[in-house]
Design an enzyme around this catalytic site. Structure first.
Site, PDB file in Angstrom:
ATOM      1  NE  ARG A  82      -3.768   2.395   2.026  1.00 10.72           N
ATOM      2  CZ  ARG A  82      -4.865   2.587   2.695  1.00 10.72           C
ATOM      3  NH1 ARG A  82      -5.341   1.633   3.470  1.00 10.72           N
ATOM      4  NH2 ARG A  82      -5.524   3.721   2.597  1.00 10.72           N
ATOM      5  NE  ARG A  91      -8.319   2.065  -0.338  1.00 12.93           N
ATOM      6  CZ  ARG A  91      -9.277   2.678   0.283  1.00 12.93           C
ATOM      7  NH1 ARG A  91      -9.446   2.514   1.542  1.00 12.93           N
ATOM      8  NH2 ARG A  91     -10.088   3.493  -0.336  1.00 12.93           N
ATOM      9  CG  ASP A  94      -8.438  -0.005   3.815  1.00 12.01           C
ATOM     10  OD1 ASP A  94      -7.608   0.639   4.473  1.00 12.01           O
ATOM     11  OD2 ASP A  94      -9.664   0.155   3.933  1.00 12.01           O
ATOM     12  CG  ASP A  96     -10.572   0.258   7.488  1.00  7.40           C
ATOM     13  OD1 ASP A  96      -9.507   0.900   7.570  1.00  7.40           O
ATOM     14  OD2 ASP A  96     -11.396   0.420   6.571  1.00  7.40           O
TER      15      ASP A  96
END
Length: 136
Positions: A82, A91, A94, A96
């Protein structure tokens, strides 16, 4: 040990391979992946002029703090290729933190539960698939 839920997403390169690599890297950093939702292809969110995403939620067991998990997640992103670009842009990977047990965290760099759970249908569906309870 805390049960946490992580959202994974990729819209560049070999998207499915990127998700698998992220799960492997999370394991290497101490997250025990317990279960994973099905992979969903989704429209981009925030910045619409970019490729579609593959998204997934994973349920992990984590021995450390939320901040330590955030550090591990950011390392997984960097190791996965990334690059820092515009917010919500394309991207390779990712990661989260969506939920971290029943904890609530509000700092300038980390908010748990993730503040946009309610805006992302695929996240809600994936959490429901895994039986996760989250605040509305």
């Amino acid at each position: 040990m805390t049960i946490a839920y992580l959202g994974l997403g990729s819209n560049l390169g070999s998207r499915a391979r990127n998700l698998g690599s992220a799960r492997r890297r999370l394991r290497q950093k101490g997250a025990r992946v317990l279960r994973q939702s099905r992979v969903m292809e989704t429209e981009p969110w925030g910045v619409l002029d970019q490729p579609r995403f593959l998204n997934q939620v994973v349920e992990v067991e984590w021995a450390g703090t939320p901040r330590q998990l955030l550090k591990a997640a950011k390392q997984v992103e960097v190791e996965g290729g990334r690059k820092t670009t515009r917010r919500w842009g394309p991207r390779v990977i990712d990661v989260d933190i969506l939920l971290f047990g029943s904890e609530r965290v509000v700092t300038p760099t980390l908010v748990i539960p993730h503040p946009r759970i309610g805006e992302r249908e695929f996240v809600q569906e994936s959490l429901a698939e895994l039986g996760a309870e989250y605040p509305s």
